[in-house]
Design a protein around this motif. Structure first.
Motif, PDB file in Angstrom:
ATOM      1  N   MET A  99       1.040  -1.194  -0.095  1.00  0.00           N
ATOM      2  CA  MET A  99       0.042   0.009  -0.125  1.00  0.00           C
ATOM      3  C   MET A  99       0.998   1.309  -0.073  1.00  0.00           C
ATOM      4  O   MET A  99       1.944   1.194   0.769  1.00  0.00           O
ATOM      5  N   THR A 100       0.352   2.299  -0.794  1.00  0.00           N
ATOM      6  CA  THR A 100       1.397   3.600  -0.794  1.00  0.00           C
ATOM      7  C   THR A 100       1.163   4.219   0.374  1.00  0.00           C
ATOM      8  O   THR A 100       0.150   4.395   0.983  1.00  0.00           O
ATOM      9  N   PHE A 101       1.755   5.324   0.684  1.00  0.00           N
ATOM     10  CA  PHE A 101       1.745   6.417   1.669  1.00  0.00           C
ATOM     11  C   PHE A 101       0.573   7.266   1.278  1.00  0.00           C
ATOM     12  O   PHE A 101      -0.295   7.449   2.328  1.00  0.00           O
ATOM     13  N   GLU A 102       0.234   7.368   0.161  1.00  0.00           N
ATOM     14  CA  GLU A 102      -1.035   8.129  -0.190  1.00  0.00           C
ATOM     15  C   GLU A 102      -2.245   7.358   0.317  1.00  0.00           C
ATOM     16  O   GLU A 102      -3.128   7.903   0.481  1.00  0.00           O
ATOM     17  N   GLU A 103      -2.278   5.926  -0.001  1.00  0.00           N
ATOM     18  CA  GLU A 103      -3.345   5.177   0.400  1.00  0.00           C
ATOM     19  C   GLU A 103      -3.495   5.133   1.942  1.00  0.00           C
ATOM     20  O   GLU A 103      -4.459   4.993   2.520  1.00  0.00           O
ATOM     21  N   LEU A 104      -2.269   5.193   2.466  1.00  0.00           N
ATOM     22  CA  LEU A 104      -2.286   4.874   3.978  1.00  0.00           C
ATOM     23  C   LEU A 104      -2.878   6.388   4.689  1.00  0.00           C
ATOM     24  O   LEU A 104      -3.578   6.027   5.968  1.00  0.00           O
ATOM     25  N   THR A 105      -2.670   7.451   4.156  1.00  0.00           N
ATOM     26  CA  THR A 105      -2.940   8.623   4.623  1.00  0.00           C
ATOM     27  C   THR A 105      -4.358   8.744   5.212  1.00  0.00           C
ATOM     28  O   THR A 105      -4.513   9.116   6.395  1.00  0.00           O
ATOM     29  N   PRO A 106      -5.208   8.594   4.431  1.00  0.00           N
ATOM     30  CA  PRO A 106      -6.820   8.354   4.991  1.00  0.00           C
ATOM     31  C   PRO A 106      -6.915   7.526   6.071  1.00  0.00           C
ATOM     32  O   PRO A 106      -8.032   7.691   6.968  1.00  0.00           O
ATOM     33  N   LYS A 107      -6.412   6.361   5.899  1.00  0.00           N
ATOM     34  CA  LYS A 107      -6.689   5.257   6.920  1.00  0.00           C
ATOM     35  C   LYS A 107      -5.785   5.666   8.381  1.00  0.00           C
ATOM     36  O   LYS A 107      -6.536   5.402   9.320  1.00  0.00           O
ATOM     37  N   VAL A 108      -5.037   6.457   8.297  1.00  0.00           N
ATOM     38  CA  VAL A 108      -4.496   6.880   9.673  1.00  0.00           C
ATOM     39  C   VAL A 108      -5.313   7.886  10.164  1.00  0.00           C
ATOM     40  O   VAL A 108      -5.635   7.836  11.125  1.00  0.00           O
ATOM     41  N   THR A 109      -5.662   8.776   9.246  1.00  0.00           N
ATOM     42  CA  THR A 109      -6.736   9.757   9.835  1.00  0.00           C
ATOM     43  C   THR A 109      -8.024   9.338  10.297  1.00  0.00           C
ATOM     44  O   THR A 109      -8.560   9.479  11.394  1.00  0.00           O
ATOM     45  N   GLU A 110      -8.569   8.068   9.794  1.00  0.00           N
ATOM     46  CA  GLU A 110      -9.823   7.327  10.404  1.00  0.00           C
ATOM     47  C   GLU A 110      -9.485   6.788  11.541  1.00  0.00           C
ATOM     48  O   GLU A 110     -10.534   6.961  12.420  1.00  0.00           O
ATOM     49  N   ILE A 111      -8.263   6.294  11.637  1.00  0.00           N
ATOM     50  CA  ILE A 111      -8.106   5.652  13.104  1.00  0.00           C
ATOM     51  C   ILE A 111      -7.996   6.740  14.174  1.00  0.00           C
ATOM     52  O   ILE A 111      -8.625   6.673  15.140  1.00  0.00           O
ATOM     53  N   THR A 112      -7.257   7.790  13.910  1.00  0.00           N
ATOM     54  CA  THR A 112      -7.013   8.831  14.988  1.00  0.00           C
ATOM     55  C   THR A 112      -8.224   9.727  15.082  1.00  0.00           C
ATOM     56  O   THR A 112      -8.564  10.296  16.468  1.00  0.00           O
ATOM     57  N   SER A 113      -9.398   9.660  14.218  1.00  0.00           N
ATOM     58  CA  SER A 113     -10.466  10.581  14.563  1.00  0.00           C
ATOM     59  C   SER A 113     -11.544   9.568  15.037  1.00  0.00           C
ATOM     60  O   SER A 113     -12.796  10.072  15.233  1.00  0.00           O
ATOM     61  N   ASN A 114     -11.355   8.359  15.225  1.00  0.00           N
ATOM     62  CA  ASN A 114     -12.482   7.186  15.547  1.00  0.00           C
ATOM     63  C   ASN A 114     -12.780   7.936  17.127  1.00  0.00           C
ATOM     64  O   ASN A 114     -11.862   7.484  18.094  1.00  0.00           O
ATOM     65  N   PRO A 115     -14.018   8.332  17.406  1.00  0.00           N
ATOM     66  CA  PRO A 115     -14.281   8.665  18.732  1.00  0.00           C
ATOM     67  C   PRO A 115     -14.775   7.526  19.831  1.00  0.00           C
ATOM     68  O   PRO A 115     -14.696   7.608  20.984  1.00  0.00           O
ATOM     69  N   ILE A 116     -14.656   6.255  19.097  1.00  0.00           N
ATOM     70  CA  ILE A 116     -14.876   5.234  19.978  1.00  0.00           C
ATOM     71  C   ILE A 116     -13.908   4.347  20.714  1.00  0.00           C
ATOM     72  O   ILE A 116     -14.281   3.897  21.801  1.00  0.00           O
ATOM     73  N   ILE A 117     -12.758   4.516  20.360  1.00  0.00           N
ATOM     74  CA  ILE A 117     -11.721   3.850  20.773  1.00  0.00           C
ATOM     75  C   ILE A 117     -10.501   4.793  21.494  1.00  0.00           C
ATOM     76  O   ILE A 117     -10.569   6.018  21.335  1.00  0.00           O
ATOM     77  N   SER A 118      -9.913   4.378  22.520  1.00  0.00           N
ATOM     78  CA  SER A 118      -9.177   4.797  23.524  1.00  0.00           C
ATOM     79  C   SER A 118      -7.732   5.401  22.721  1.00  0.00           C
ATOM     80  O   SER A 118      -7.506   4.860  21.444  1.00  0.00           O
ATOM     81  N   ARG A 119      -7.109   6.523  23.191  1.00  0.00           N
ATOM     82  CA  ARG A 119      -5.730   6.919  22.507  1.00  0.00           C
ATOM     83  C   ARG A 119      -4.710   5.893  22.323  1.00  0.00           C
ATOM     84  O   ARG A 119      -4.160   5.413  21.414  1.00  0.00           O
ATOM     85  N   GLU A 120      -4.787   4.825  23.368  1.00  0.00           N
ATOM     86  CA  GLU A 120      -3.788   3.524  23.221  1.00  0.00           C
ATOM     87  C   GLU A 120      -4.350   2.867  22.277  1.00  0.00           C
ATOM     88  O   GLU A 120      -3.348   2.154  21.501  1.00  0.00           O
ATOM     89  N   GLU A 121      -5.660   2.436  22.065  1.00  0.00           N
ATOM     90  CA  GLU A 121      -5.886   1.742  21.144  1.00  0.00           C
ATOM     91  C   GLU A 121      -5.722   2.060  19.684  1.00  0.00           C
ATOM     92  O   GLU A 121      -5.373   1.587  18.696  1.00  0.00           O
ATOM     93  N   LYS A 122      -5.637   3.547  19.388  1.00  0.00           N
ATOM     94  CA  LYS A 122      -5.587   4.280  18.371  1.00  0.00           C
ATOM     95  C   LYS A 122      -3.979   4.082  17.760  1.00  0.00           C
ATOM     96  O   LYS A 122      -3.569   3.730  16.836  1.00  0.00           O
TER      97      LYS A 122
END
Length: 151
Positions: free
Chosen positions: A1-24
């Motif tokens: 997977m390219t960095f460009e493809e990973l970028t939105p996936k990273v943002t999706e994880i960090t912006s998920n309100p359901i999981i804790s910071r450690e889980e993120k």
């Protein structure tokens, strides 16, 4: 997977309100380790500025004995002092390298800044000599900028 493809996936994880910071943080480690073939160990270290030590946070990869690292020692410890990215193309050629495993051939460490303070870093080991490019550095800087929002 390219960095460009990973970028939105990273943002999706960090912006998920359901999981804790450690889980993120752990999910980001898993994403990077699973998606980039030369990222063989991915983890975070966090600074304790009073004791001048780094403490291992979430990580994915082989277990490590290096759960606490003094500032200045090894690549991670040097980044805690320099506040700059550190790319090691060949760990065997690095004087101040703390050996984790004979399988580790190279390393990249990028500091994590929150409000201008270096609070930690992302550390990546590879079983390949010299795989890291400037694109890795820019991508990991982006990852850390997304993580900084969590603090």
């Amino acid at each position: 997977m390219t960095f460009e493809e990973l970028t939105p996936k990273v943002t999706e994880i960090t912006s998920n309100p359901i999981i804790s910071r450690e889980e993120k943080l752990l999910k980001i480690c898993e994403l990077l380790c699973d998606s980039i073939d030369y990222y063989n160990w991915v983890g975070f270290y966090f600074a304790n500025h009073e004791t001048k030590t780094l403490h291992l946070g979430p990580y994915v990869g082989a277990p490590t004995d290096h759960t606490v690292i003094p500032f200045g020692k090894g690549i991670c410890g040097q980044v805690a002092v320099s506040n700059e990215n550190f790319v090691v193309p060949d760990v065997a050629a690095q004087d101040n390298y703390i050996a984790c495993s004979f399988t580790v051939k190279s390393e990249i460490v990028v500091p994590l800044f929150v409000n201008g303070e270096n609070i930690g870093q992302i550390d990546i080991d590879s079983h390949v000599i010299n795989p890291f490019t400037e694109d890795d550095e820019r991508f990991l800087e982006f990852v850390n900028s997304e993580i900084a929002i969590l603090f």
